[in-house]
Scaffold this active site. Structure first.
Site, PDB file in Angstrom:
ATOM      1  N   ARG A  46      -7.175  21.243  51.227  1.00 55.74           N
ATOM      2  CA  ARG A  46      -6.775  21.940  49.994  1.00 55.74           C
ATOM      3  C   ARG A  46      -6.393  23.354  50.128  1.00 55.74           C
ATOM      4  NH1 ARG A  46     -10.318  23.783  46.871  1.00 55.74           N
ATOM      5  NH2 ARG A  46     -11.707  22.173  46.626  1.00 55.74           N
ATOM      6  N   TYR A  98      16.336  25.218  33.496  1.00 52.47           N
ATOM      7  CA  TYR A  98      16.087  23.670  33.795  1.00 52.47           C
ATOM      8  C   TYR A  98      15.047  23.345  32.527  1.00 52.47           C
ATOM      9  CZ  TYR A  98      13.615  19.754  35.937  1.00 52.47           C
ATOM     10  OH  TYR A  98      13.169  18.482  36.300  1.00 52.47           O
ATOM     11  N   ASP A 170      14.497  31.275  40.522  1.00 53.62           N
ATOM     12  CA  ASP A 170      14.373  29.791  40.784  1.00 53.62           C
ATOM     13  C   ASP A 170      15.865  29.590  41.738  1.00 53.62           C
ATOM     14  OD1 ASP A 170      14.904  27.185  40.950  1.00 53.62           O
ATOM     15  OD2 ASP A 170      13.775  26.772  39.147  1.00 53.62           O
ATOM     16  N   LYS A 195      14.981  19.232  45.887  1.00 60.55           N
ATOM     17  CA  LYS A 195      16.263  19.297  45.687  1.00 60.55           C
ATOM     18  C   LYS A 195      16.930  19.579  47.217  1.00 60.55           C
ATOM     19  CE  LYS A 195      15.323  18.531  41.472  1.00 60.55           C
ATOM     20  NZ  LYS A 195      15.274  19.657  40.416  1.00 60.55           N
TER      21      LYS A 195
END
Ligand SMILES: *Cc1c(COP(=O)(O)O)cnc(C)c1O
Length: 392
Positions: A46, A98, A170, A195
């Site tokens: 982590r 988005y 973004d 993407k």
């Protein structure tokens, strides 16, 4: 080195004694320590994992930043960035976002006492006028999805910095190959790496890159403290996908340009949204901040049923949400990816019901154009038949 070379030229396994030519998947939760009181570079995945570290360093380098952080999804990356904002502070966001980002902002952040206001970022005066002493973060996409609106990143960053506000961009629709927001003055760049960075629609991932050390330390605390870091196997897949980013995008972008021009010439198409076909001054702004137009485009036909018929009649374009993969996809954003935006806002933000979005893949463009051609013919026949029934 040029970008395509940098995509392939990095240390795949720093410190690995076997000197592998590719990055191993360090599929381990823990790392044994030599010493009970002094820990080595890695102790718990982590907090840090060598596979993730390679992809984080690589994405940071490609965005020309200094620190990169990978998360389990794009929205986990966006969530991490919003943790920089405290209750009582505000986010000023572009009104064309988005759908999932909008849902996070409006339904989750507001409950945590963070106010998010939306402005049309093409109106720079409105952006400047909307800042107040509580504004901590300005948040935008360019080009936006699905309407491909171009926002002047340099201008927005200038306004933000005169007011001591952070700017996050973004960059999912462009990727660092075509646009690098940190070079334009943004403080934070993030990706839905699901993407274009991954490029194969087979892994979910998010990435955040900064060049400020203090911001980097804060984001590391958030990534480790909240536990949203990308898993080793997914880090490997992301890294593998990123190697072919420019190869894929060159092909997809050239296909997209031909499809945009073909659509623009169709009498049934009212308008094509693609950065390369944008009107001035959007075109000028885009050319000044990005080196290409990407592979996402959309169009309207003036008739929601006609658009739906096209979408359903295509054979090579999969009906799926998402974009950026090597396969072409097609969707009706009003019903799919942006359905999480309430109806009244979808209208206000003008995501029309007849809007068709295409993410152009790497297939042979002749096949794609043939397929669109037959889909348009099918939709026209359906339309004629529907009119005949209505006239009866
Ligand atoms: C898909 C997408 C996201 C969300 O990313 P996930 O990987 O689906 O969580 C954020 N921003 C943009 C522009 C996107 O297209």
């Amino acid at each position: 080195m040029k970008f395509a070379t940098r995509l392939l030229t990095f240390d795949p396994a720093p410190g690995d004694r076997f000197i592998p030519a590719n990055t191993p998947i360090y599929q381990t939760a823990t790392f044994r320590q030599q010493d009970a009181t002094e820990f080595g570079e890695y102790d718990y995945s982590r907090s840090g994992n060598p596979t993730r570290a390679v992809v984080e360093k690589q994405i940071a380098a490609l965005e020309n930043g200094t620190r990169g952080f990978c998360f389990s999804t794009g929205l986990a990356a966006i969530t991490a960035v919003t943790r920089l904002v405290s209750p009582g502070e505000e986010i000023l966001a572009c009104d064309d976002l988005y759908g999932g980002t909008y849902r996070l902002f409006s339904r989750i952040l507001t409950k945590r006492g963070i106010n998010v206001r939306y402005v049309d970022f093409n109106n720079l005066d409105a952006v400047a006028a909307s800042l107040n002493s509580n504004t901590k973060l300005i948040y935008l996409e360019s080009p936006t999805n699905p309407l491909l609106q171009v926002i002047d990143i340099r201008a927005v960053a200038g306004i933000a910095h005169r007011n001591g506000v952070l700017v996050c961009v973004d960059n999912s629709t462009m990727s660092p190959y075509l646009q690098r927001p940190l070079e334009l003055g943004a403080d934070i760049v993030l990706h839905s790496a699901t993407k274009f960075l991954c490029g194969h629609s087979d892994v979910m991932a998010g990435a955040v890159v900064v060049s400020d050390d203090e911001l980097g330390e804060e984001l590391y605390l958030i990534q480790n403290g909240e536990g949203g870091g990308l898993a080793p196997f997914d880090s490997f897949l992301l890294l593998r996908g990123m190697k072919t980013l420019s190869l894929r995008l060159d092909r997809q972008q050239s296909n997209a340009r031909k499809i945009a021009e073909w659509l623009d010439a169709q009498p049934a198409v009212e308008r094509v949204y693609y950065p390369g076909l944008a009107d001035e001054p959007q075109l000028r702004v885009h050319r000044a901040q990005a080196s290409g137009d990407g592979a996402v485009l959309s169009f309207v036909t003036g008739d929601a049923e006609f658009s739906r018929a096209i979408v359903e009649a295509t054979k090579l374009f999969n009906i799926t949400v998402s974009f950026g993969g090597v396969n072409s996809t097609i969707s009706l954003p009003n019903y799919m990816s942006h359905a999480s935006i309430p109806q009244h806002l979808r209208q206000q933000k003008s995501i029309p019901a007849d809007l068709v979005r295409i993410s152009v893949g790497a297939e042979d463009v002749e096949d794609l154009l043939d397929d669109l051609g037959q889909a348009f013919e099918f939709a026209s026949r359906q339309n004629v038949e529907a009119r005949a029934v209505a006239a009866d």
